[in-house]
Design an enzyme around this catalytic site. Structure first.
Site, PDB file in Angstrom:
ATOM      1  N   HIS A 245       0.840  -1.211   0.000  1.00 14.39           N
ATOM      2  CA  HIS A 245       0.000   0.000   0.000  1.00 14.39           C
ATOM      3  C   HIS A 245       0.868   1.251   0.000  1.00 14.39           C
ATOM      4  O   HIS A 245       2.067   1.200   0.271  1.00 14.39           O
ATOM      5  CB  HIS A 245      -0.892   0.023   1.250  1.00 14.39           C
ATOM      6  CG  HIS A 245      -0.130   0.266   2.513  1.00 14.39           C
ATOM      7  ND1 HIS A 245       0.605  -0.725   3.153  1.00 14.39           N
ATOM      8  CD2 HIS A 245       0.050   1.396   3.248  1.00 14.39           C
ATOM      9  CE1 HIS A 245       1.177  -0.211   4.231  1.00 14.39           C
ATOM     10  NE2 HIS A 245       0.886   1.065   4.309  1.00 14.39           N
ATOM     11  N   ASP A 247       0.405   5.035   2.008  1.00 13.25           N
ATOM     12  CA  ASP A 247      -0.435   5.625   3.043  1.00 13.25           C
ATOM     13  C   ASP A 247      -1.284   6.727   2.429  1.00 13.25           C
ATOM     14  O   ASP A 247      -0.728   7.618   1.771  1.00 13.25           O
ATOM     15  CB  ASP A 247       0.446   6.200   4.169  1.00 13.25           C
ATOM     16  CG  ASP A 247       1.257   5.109   4.863  1.00 13.25           C
ATOM     17  OD1 ASP A 247       2.358   5.420   5.380  1.00 13.25           O
ATOM     18  OD2 ASP A 247       0.801   3.954   4.857  1.00 13.25           O
ATOM     19  N   HIS A 301       4.816   0.431   0.161  1.00  9.88           N
ATOM     20  CA  HIS A 301       5.511  -0.373   1.170  1.00  9.88           C
ATOM     21  C   HIS A 301       4.598  -1.484   1.699  1.00  9.88           C
ATOM     22  O   HIS A 301       3.399  -1.509   1.404  1.00  9.88           O
ATOM     23  CB  HIS A 301       5.999   0.515   2.326  1.00  9.88           C
ATOM     24  CG  HIS A 301       4.938   1.351   2.973  1.00  9.88           C
ATOM     25  ND1 HIS A 301       4.342   2.453   2.353  1.00  9.88           N
ATOM     26  CD2 HIS A 301       4.364   1.249   4.190  1.00  9.88           C
ATOM     27  CE1 HIS A 301       3.468   2.993   3.177  1.00  9.88           C
ATOM     28  NE2 HIS A 301       3.451   2.290   4.292  1.00  9.88           N
ATOM     29  N   ARG A 311       6.757  -8.565  16.028  1.00  9.91           N
ATOM     30  CA  ARG A 311       7.323  -7.299  15.565  1.00  9.91           C
ATOM     31  C   ARG A 311       6.358  -6.184  15.949  1.00  9.91           C
ATOM     32  O   ARG A 311       5.145  -6.363  15.883  1.00  9.91           O
ATOM     33  CB  ARG A 311       7.563  -7.312  14.067  1.00  9.91           C
ATOM     34  CG  ARG A 311       8.066  -5.987  13.506  1.00  9.91           C
ATOM     35  CD  ARG A 311       8.418  -6.062  12.032  1.00  9.91           C
ATOM     36  NE  ARG A 311       8.811  -4.732  11.579  1.00  9.91           N
ATOM     37  CZ  ARG A 311       8.000  -3.859  11.004  1.00  9.91           C
ATOM     38  NH1 ARG A 311       6.725  -4.185  10.786  1.00  9.91           N
ATOM     39  NH2 ARG A 311       8.421  -2.654  10.641  1.00  9.91           N
TER      40      ARG A 311
HETATM   41  C1  LIG Z   1      -6.047   6.625   6.986  1.00 10.98           C
HETATM   42  C2  LIG Z   1      -5.494   5.437   7.237  1.00 10.98           C
HETATM   43  C3  LIG Z   1      -6.034   4.152   6.742  1.00 10.98           C
HETATM   44  C4  LIG Z   1      -4.951   3.139   7.193  1.00 10.98           C
HETATM   45  C5  LIG Z   1      -4.410   3.783   8.453  1.00 10.98           C
HETATM   46  C6  LIG Z   1      -4.242   5.218   8.010  1.00 10.98           C
HETATM   47  C7  LIG Z   1      -3.024   5.295   7.049  1.00 10.98           C
HETATM   48  C8  LIG Z   1      -2.608   3.917   6.502  1.00 10.98           C
HETATM   49  C9  LIG Z   1      -3.827   3.063   6.117  1.00 10.98           C
HETATM   50  C10 LIG Z   1      -3.555   1.543   5.944  1.00 10.98           C
HETATM   51  C11 LIG Z   1      -2.536   1.040   6.987  1.00 10.98           C
HETATM   52  C12 LIG Z   1      -3.060   1.160   4.534  1.00 10.98           C
HETATM   53  C13 LIG Z   1      -3.064  -0.379   4.350  1.00 10.98           C
HETATM   54  C14 LIG Z   1      -4.482  -0.939   4.569  1.00 10.98           C
HETATM   55  C15 LIG Z   1      -5.077  -0.583   5.958  1.00 10.98           C
HETATM   56  C16 LIG Z   1      -6.549  -1.037   5.945  1.00 10.98           C
HETATM   57  C17 LIG Z   1      -4.382  -1.387   7.076  1.00 10.98           C
HETATM   58  O1  LIG Z   1      -3.759  -2.431   6.783  1.00 10.98           O
HETATM   59  O2  LIG Z   1      -4.503  -1.006   8.257  1.00 10.98           O
HETATM   60  C18 LIG Z   1      -4.982   0.970   6.129  1.00 10.98           C
HETATM   61  C19 LIG Z   1      -5.434   1.682   7.410  1.00 10.98           C
HETATM   62  C20 LIG Z   1      -6.935   1.568   7.719  1.00 10.98           C
HETATM   63  O3  LIG Z   1      -7.805   1.776   6.831  1.00 10.98           O
HETATM   64  O4  LIG Z   1      -7.230   1.260   8.904  1.00 10.98           O
HETATM   65  O1  LIG Z   2       4.682  -1.755  10.595  1.00 12.69           O
HETATM   66  C1  LIG Z   2       5.280  -1.246   9.626  1.00 12.69           C
HETATM   67  O2  LIG Z   2       6.521  -1.241   9.528  1.00 12.69           O
HETATM   68  C2  LIG Z   2       4.486  -0.586   8.514  1.00 12.69           C
HETATM   69  C3  LIG Z   2       3.078  -0.266   8.938  1.00 12.69           C
HETATM   70  C4  LIG Z   2       2.379   0.560   7.890  1.00 12.69           C
HETATM   71  O3  LIG Z   2       2.823   0.695   6.761  1.00 12.69           O
HETATM   72  C5  LIG Z   2       1.118   1.229   8.231  1.00 12.69           C
HETATM   73  O4  LIG Z   2       0.569   0.968   9.343  1.00 12.69           O
HETATM   74  O5  LIG Z   2       0.665   2.055   7.355  1.00 12.69           O
HETATM   75 FE   LIG Z   3       1.841   2.320   5.674  1.00 13.17          FE
END
Ligand SMILES: C=C1C[C@]23C[C@H]1CC[C@H]2[C@]1(C)CCC[C@@](C)(C(=O)O)[C@H]1[C@@H]3C(=O)O
Ligand SMILES: O=C(O)CCC(=O)C(=O)O
Ligand SMILES: [Fe+2]
Length: 379
Positions: A245, A247, A301, A311
């Site tokens: 993804h 951010d 990333h 982790r």
């Molecule tokens: C606005 C946001 C949505 C998420 C948390 C913040 C910024 C990063 C986003 C996220 C981490 C991107 C990957 C997918 C996601 C669903 C996750 O894995 O948590 C995303 C976050 C979210 O929607 O909760």
């Molecule tokens: O845990 C990490 O190193 C990355 C987490 C991340 O990319 C996120 O929470 O948006």
């Molecule tokens: Fe991220």
């Protein structure tokens, strides 16, 4: 919450818990005890691909220069930032000014939060349509490609005369039991705000803007703090802690522990990001990419998990005030036909990621048609 009792006389399959909406419930205990990975956590091979056993050669930027009058050193730091942000949107910073004791305390409170009994974590769970609260693998939101993680997120308004918004949030969720956690994260987010504003100065200088341009743009914003815990996984090669993804936010200030697992995608390869105890990871997000009219890349990333150890990461996502128009300043976009993105607000993109779209590597590309179509609620 209901639990499916195992059938008698057969191997005892793990208990499956479901919430009131019938969604599966997972927390770290269940993930740690899973001998076989539940199918909901399986990811497509394309997302799991291991392409480079190399480390990313990102710059390590010394922020101490910002406090100096050494204009040559400041210009050099800004050039390192510019080259990295044009290329992949990722760098690390040292001499950041954040006390190591505060960082250590923040990691301690990650254990406090995710060590709570399941019932207490679920009582603090994220509500639909918003990011704040507890999430166990996002199992309440998605039914496949679940991330192998628990996370706990909360908002942090940059202007808070009470200086205690986070303490009060923790008290509202956990009573007095996690008062110390609230105090630690209040201090931690205060430190993240100062660090992120210093980085905003360097970003402004690197783009040839007034040094305070971005600090002024973000000063009345509201950031998101997220604690991530990635339990060890017996089948770690079949799942991901956080999928590929960028951010959607503006700027990410992340501290990772020494375990390793964060990777950045560049030139069709995934590169490992070496953990540096004395550094913070910084990456550009979608909203800042739009603010720079695409000049700076929103960093792609992901986070891997492993078979041996948990982790943890502490992630601070910087956002502007929710209704502030996100548009590049004239110096970054001389005429309208050059605009890469429409004017939008963080509130619009936040709503899209929380109600209509799972943020991934194409969030902005998905957002624009929804936004131009008038932000339909039934998307
Ligand atoms: C606005 C946001 C949505 C998420 C948390 C913040 C910024 C990063 C986003 C996220 C981490 C991107 C990957 C997918 C996601 C669903 C996750 O894995 O948590 C995303 C976050 C979210 O929607 O909760
Ligand atoms: O845990 C990490 O190193 C990355 C987490 C991340 O990319 C996120 O929470 O948006
Ligand atoms: Fe991220």
């Amino acid at each position: 919450m209901e639990s499916a009792t195992p059938t008698l006389g057969h191997a005892q399959p793990p208990k499956v818990l479901k919430d009131e909406n019938g969604a599966l419930i997972f927390d770290s205990t269940m993930m740690r005890n899973a001998s076989e990975i539940p199918k909901e956590f399986l990811w497509p091979s394309n997302d799991l691909i291991i392409t480079a056993d190399e480390e990313l050669n990102e710059p390590l930027v010394d922020l101490a220069v910002l406090k100096s009058e050494d204009h040559e050193a400041i210009a050099h730091a800004a050039q390192l930032v510019r080259e990295a942000c044009v290329k992949h949107g990722f760098f690390q910073v040292t001499n950041h000014g954040v006390d190591q004791e505060l960082i250590d305390a923040a990691y301690q409170e990650v254990d406090t939060i995710f060590g709570l009994p399941l019932e207490r974590k679920l009582a603090a769970r994220r509500q639909p349509g918003a990011v704040s609260g507890y999430s166990g693998a996002h199992a309440d939101r998605y039914s496949s490609k679940l991330p192998w993680k628990e996370c706990f997120s909360f908002k942090y308004a940059h202007i808070d005369p009470s200086h205690s918004q986070i303490l009060h949030y923790f008290i509202s969720l956990f009573g007095q039991d996690l008062r110390s956690s609230g105090i630690v994260y209040q201090k931690y987010c205060d430190a993240m705000k100062e660090l992120s504003f210093a980085i905003m100065e360097l970003l402004a200088i690197s783009l040839g803007l007034d040094r305070l341009y971005f600090k002024t743009f973000f000063e009345d914003g509201e950031s998101i703090m997220r604690c991530n815990s990635y339990p060890p996984c017996n089948n770690s090669s079949l799942t991901l802690g956080t999928g590929p993804h960028s951010d959607p936010t503006s700027l990410t200030v992340l501290h990772q522990d020494q375990v390793g697992g964060l990777e950045v995608y560049l030139d069709n390869k995934w590169f490992a990001v070496r953990p540096r105890l004395d550094a913070f990871v910084i990456n550009i997000g979608d909203t800042f990419m739009a603010l720079s009219n695409g000049k700076y890349k929103s960093c792609l990333h992901r986070a891997l998990v492993n078979r041996e150890v948990e982790r943890k990461s502490l992630v601070y996502f910087v956002n502007p005030k929710e209704d502030k128009t996100v548009k590049p300043t004239k110096k970054l976009c001389s005429s309208d036909e050059e605009r890469k993105y429409p004017d939008f607000t963080w509130s619009d993109l936040y709503e899209f990621t929380q109600k209509h779209y799972r943020a991934d590597v194409s969030t902005l590309q998905g957002f624009i048609p929804w936004f131009i179509a008038g932000k339909p609620s039934n998307y």
